[in-house]
Scaffold this active site. Sequence first.
Site, PDB file in Angstrom:
ATOM      1  N   LYS A  52     -19.793   4.668  -0.495  1.00 49.66           N
ATOM      2  CA  LYS A  52     -18.404   4.489  -0.437  1.00 49.66           C
ATOM      3  C   LYS A  52     -18.017   4.389  -1.847  1.00 49.66           C
ATOM      4  CE  LYS A  52     -16.580   5.120   2.862  1.00 49.66           C
ATOM      5  NZ  LYS A  52     -16.363   6.636   3.050  1.00 49.66           N
ATOM      6  N   HIS A 111     -27.991   7.639  -2.501  1.00 60.37           N
ATOM      7  CA  HIS A 111     -27.759   6.256  -2.594  1.00 60.37           C
ATOM      8  C   HIS A 111     -28.755   5.261  -3.078  1.00 60.37           C
ATOM      9  CE1 HIS A 111     -23.892   7.268  -0.809  1.00 60.37           C
ATOM     10  NE2 HIS A 111     -24.315   7.274   0.122  1.00 60.37           N
ATOM     11  N   SER A 141     -13.640  -0.233   1.747  1.00 62.48           N
ATOM     12  CA  SER A 141     -13.934   1.033   2.508  1.00 62.48           C
ATOM     13  C   SER A 141     -15.405   1.135   3.072  1.00 62.48           C
ATOM     14  CB  SER A 141     -14.330   1.915   1.271  1.00 62.48           C
ATOM     15  OG  SER A 141     -14.361   3.333   1.680  1.00 62.48           O
TER      16      SER A 141
END
Length: 299
Positions: A52, A111, A141
Amino acid sequence: MDQKLQDEICDALVFKHKGVYFHKNLSTPEGVDAIEDMEIRDSDVFLVTFPKSGTVWTQNILCQIYKESQGNVEGNVEDNVNNMAKAPWLEFKLLINDFDSCPSPRLLLSHLPYYLMPKNPRNRKLKVIYVLRNPKDNVVSFYHFHKTFVNIQHLAISWEAFFDLYMSGKVIGGSWFDHVRGWYTHKEEFDLLFLTYEEMIQDLRSAVLKICQFLDIKLDDQAVNRIVEKATFKNMKEDPLANYKFLSKDLFDQSEGGLLRKGIIGDWKNIMTVAQSEKMDAVIKEKLGDLPITFIWDM
């Protein structure tokens, strides 16, 4: 946060492997381990973020840059290929897992923390674009994104509960603080471009040009204008090839807005308490205070 609830959330959604949390339905320990032995090509480009932080947005920009650099042929077969197929995820079992068959240049998303990236056996530096988002907007988020996971919706996780999970690093990607510190303090090990979500919001065209320069791709003004136009939040949200609406409904429930929500700076002020904001400030000072990183908290 109640420890029993925290354990229940973690058991339902994630597993821990080599110090990081992964989604149970999207990753496997074996798949993560295999990444370290990937053979790297000179033309590879890795887009790395904490979840995010503008990943899907930057993915779209990269896909548009390479499309323009290859001639921007309207009607090309790739015009109907979604961005996840053009720039696949390393650790997630989504669409593409055979990276050896991907044509060059490969655009790869992750990630992962720095220490789980390919070990680069030929001693080449990985070309990495790292996008950082301020943690207050990031946690907000991430909270809304977290609610789209079908297998934990029955738990009805509150904002307060998720904030505690995030601050303890028990979310997909692990600790935001460790992720950022790890990548920043080891950036010399990579050929790395460090961008922030906020600078992209404030001046998207400059960010696109910075990425082009990093990739040694020269585009004329018209091509850059087309990229900027396609990468605006409004256009991305409506683009079926970029907005991730194609993801399985068995994994994600996007009925209330999808993965692309607001795309603004300062949304944290609408939900975060003063105490939570102060706690975040204290942890930032403790874990990142010695690094020359500045944050933009509002427009």
